[in-house]
Scaffold this active site. Structure first.
Site, PDB file in Angstrom:
ATOM      1  N   ASP A  27      24.345   0.667   4.331  1.00 55.06           N
ATOM      2  CA  ASP A  27      25.286  -0.169   4.605  1.00 55.06           C
ATOM      3  C   ASP A  27      25.224  -1.446   3.725  1.00 55.06           C
ATOM      4  O   ASP A  27      24.090  -1.558   3.157  1.00 55.06           O
ATOM      5  CB  ASP A  27      25.357  -0.502   5.961  1.00 55.06           C
ATOM      6  CG  ASP A  27      24.328  -1.345   6.615  1.00 55.06           C
ATOM      7  OD1 ASP A  27      22.981  -0.696   6.301  1.00 55.06           O
ATOM      8  OD2 ASP A  27      24.450  -2.446   7.272  1.00 55.06           O
ATOM      9  N   GLU A  72      22.048  -1.565   9.223  1.00 58.76           N
ATOM     10  CA  GLU A  72      20.681  -2.360   8.949  1.00 58.76           C
ATOM     11  C   GLU A  72      21.317  -3.731   9.105  1.00 58.76           C
ATOM     12  O   GLU A  72      20.609  -4.523   9.888  1.00 58.76           O
ATOM     13  CB  GLU A  72      20.144  -1.952   7.955  1.00 58.76           C
ATOM     14  CG  GLU A  72      18.596  -2.781   7.664  1.00 58.76           C
ATOM     15  CD  GLU A  72      18.799  -4.209   7.299  1.00 58.76           C
ATOM     16  OE1 GLU A  72      17.972  -4.728   7.443  1.00 58.76           O
ATOM     17  OE2 GLU A  72      19.733  -4.581   6.494  1.00 58.76           O
TER      18      GLU A  72
END
Ligand SMILES: [Zn+2]
Length: 473
Positions: A72, A138
């Site tokens: 991400d 994350e």
């Protein structure tokens, strides 16, 4: 050149949506990428992906390596820039040796880590078994790393590719937990002739309770408690105290409503306190502002003893650095943040957070906070604990990486750790004994529009990774 290939792959990644929590397109793309190259690939229910390249002939005895990046990216754009992160490719320019997204985040954090993994998987250098782990979310709480199942990968050595300064090797991070304190309180009729005043302190610099805890900045909750404690003998009764925000932020403002019999003397004392504190924090918090004026409240004052217990324990509460690292100069090992206080009708709640790379030290810090508030009659709970990664200066992968760095660049890398969380801490929970290191190219302005990647640092980063992977044993 391998580095050019990494850049080509990264450019392709900039066209794939991968907002935290909506990683589907990039997850699918990674799985297809592996299938197209007949590489082993698995995906867990959360969306974490593992791509596997088996050892080359003759390299079966080389210990396996895990390379890791997160799928991400933080999606931020300039407010007047029309852009949809769920479908539009990231616009970037290359100039003066940097790759820059001028109006959005670039996503080099951590797209460049993904690209480096894929380029190495496509490279034909014979190596031992390589597993590339791509975690999700994350940036919004490390959900992927948290949900990872024990045994998802087999390697005993992991290289995390999510650092932002070429030339720095990271070998540790802090774990943390929150400690919540609750006072159940009673209120009573105001004292005869008493007046209500509202005192406020605002404009503190604040900052992150990990990265900034050693900067000596003002904590406005602590300051307010210090002032109120100095007036406890003067007929002061606390009505309410509210300040601070998130558990991981240093409190930037705090206000308290108090009932006092000598309003003028109280105001004068607050003024004198303000001038002392401004002087004390003239460098770190030049924007501090103080105000004390008449107020009203729907709440009666707390009983004198309840108010005194709250003020005294807030004032005595630890805040800041508890210990420095015994291995890494300048690194905070253990700290606590007196984050916030909020008043309701029948309760006063305080939130604090503790950090340390070592579990024992983190828990001792939390116990110290507990002891202080329990002594004052509060209920105390510890929650949201996550593990740290205590630096191992004798780590094998550290030794290999430092050797590779010296050989390639005839220079000494900086070996560091951070006093904040990384995914590596969470991996240790499921894969005890995992030997880890983290490094990356130089990125600037991450998490904000204008994020940029220094291309020369990327060349060095890729060369270092390649050297370590190629020669690992
Ligand atoms: Zn990152």
């Amino acid at each position: 050149m391998l580095s050019e290939h990494v850049l080509e792959i990264f450019k392709e990644i900039t066209r794939i949506p991968r907002e935290s929590g909506f990683e589907g397109p990039v997850t699918d793309w990674l799985c297809k990428w592996a299938a197209d190259r007949s590489l082993g690939c698995k995906r867990d229910a959360t969306g974490n992906v593992l791509i596997i390249r088996e050892a080359a002939p003759g390299k079966e005895d080389v210990p396996g390596l895990v390379l890791q990046a997160h799928q991400d990216m933080v999606c931020e754009k300039k407010s007047d820039f029309k852009f949809d992160f769920r479908k539009d490719p990231i616009p970037y320019v290359i100039k003066d040796g940097w790759m820059i997204a001028e109006n959005t985040t670039l996503g080099a954090d951590d797209g460049i880590g993904i690209a480096a993994c894929l380029a190495l998987l496509e490279d034909d250098a014979p190596t031992g078994r390589i597993e590339c782990l791509f975690t999700i979310s994350e940036e919004t709480g490390m959900d992927g790393a948290e949900a990872l199942e024990a045994g998802f990968f087999e390697g005993k050595t992991l290289i995390n590719l999510d650092s932002e300064d070429e030339g720095q090797l990271f070998i540790g991070c802090a774990g943390g937990l929150n400690t919540k304190i609750r006072f159940r309180v009673r209120r009573g009729a105001p004292d005869a002739g008493a007046k209500l005043l509202r005192c406020s302190i605002s404009g503190g610099q604040g900052g992150h309770s990990g990265d900034d805890i050693n900067k000596g900045r003002a904590n406005t909750v602590q300051l307010m408690a210090r002032f109120l404690y100095s007036r406890l003998g003067d007929g002061l009764r606390l009505v309410s105290i509210d300040g601070g925000g998130k558990p991981n932020a240093i409190a930037r403002e705090c206000s308290a409503v108090v009932s006092v019999t000598g309003a003028n003397a109280f105001k004068d004392a607050f003024k004198a306190f303000a001038s002392d504190v401004k002087e004390e924090f003239h460098a770190t918090d030049p924007g501090l502002e103080f105000e004390c004026k008449a107020a009203s409240s729907e709440l009666d004052p707390l009983t004198r003893s309840a108010g005194a217990r709250i003020i005294t324990s807030l004032f005595a509460s630890p805040h800041g650095v508890e210990a420095m690292s015994q291995d890494i100069p300048g690194l905070v090992q253990t700290s606590t943040n007196l984050a916030s206080v909020h008043t309701g009708k029948g309760i006063v709640e305080i939130v604090t957070s503790q950090r340390s790379a070592a579990t024992s030290e983190r828990r001792a810090m939390a116990a110290k906070v507990r002891a202080n508030f329990e002594q004052a009659g509060a209920e105390v709970r510890h929650m949201y604990e996550y593990p740290g990664w205590n630096p191992d200066v004798n780590s094998h992968i550290l030794k290999r990486t430092v050797e590779a760095y010296r050989k390639l660049f005839a220079a000494e890398p900086e070996v560091k750790a951070i006093h904040a969380g990384l995914e590596c801490g969470l991996f240790l929970q499921k894969f005890p004994g995992l030997d880890m290191i983290s490094f990356g190219p130089t990125l600037r302005g991450v998490h904000a529009p204008g994020e940029k990647l220094e291309l020369a640092s990327m060349d060095k980063f890729v060369a270092l990774l390649d050297e370590v992977v190629r020669n690992f044993e």
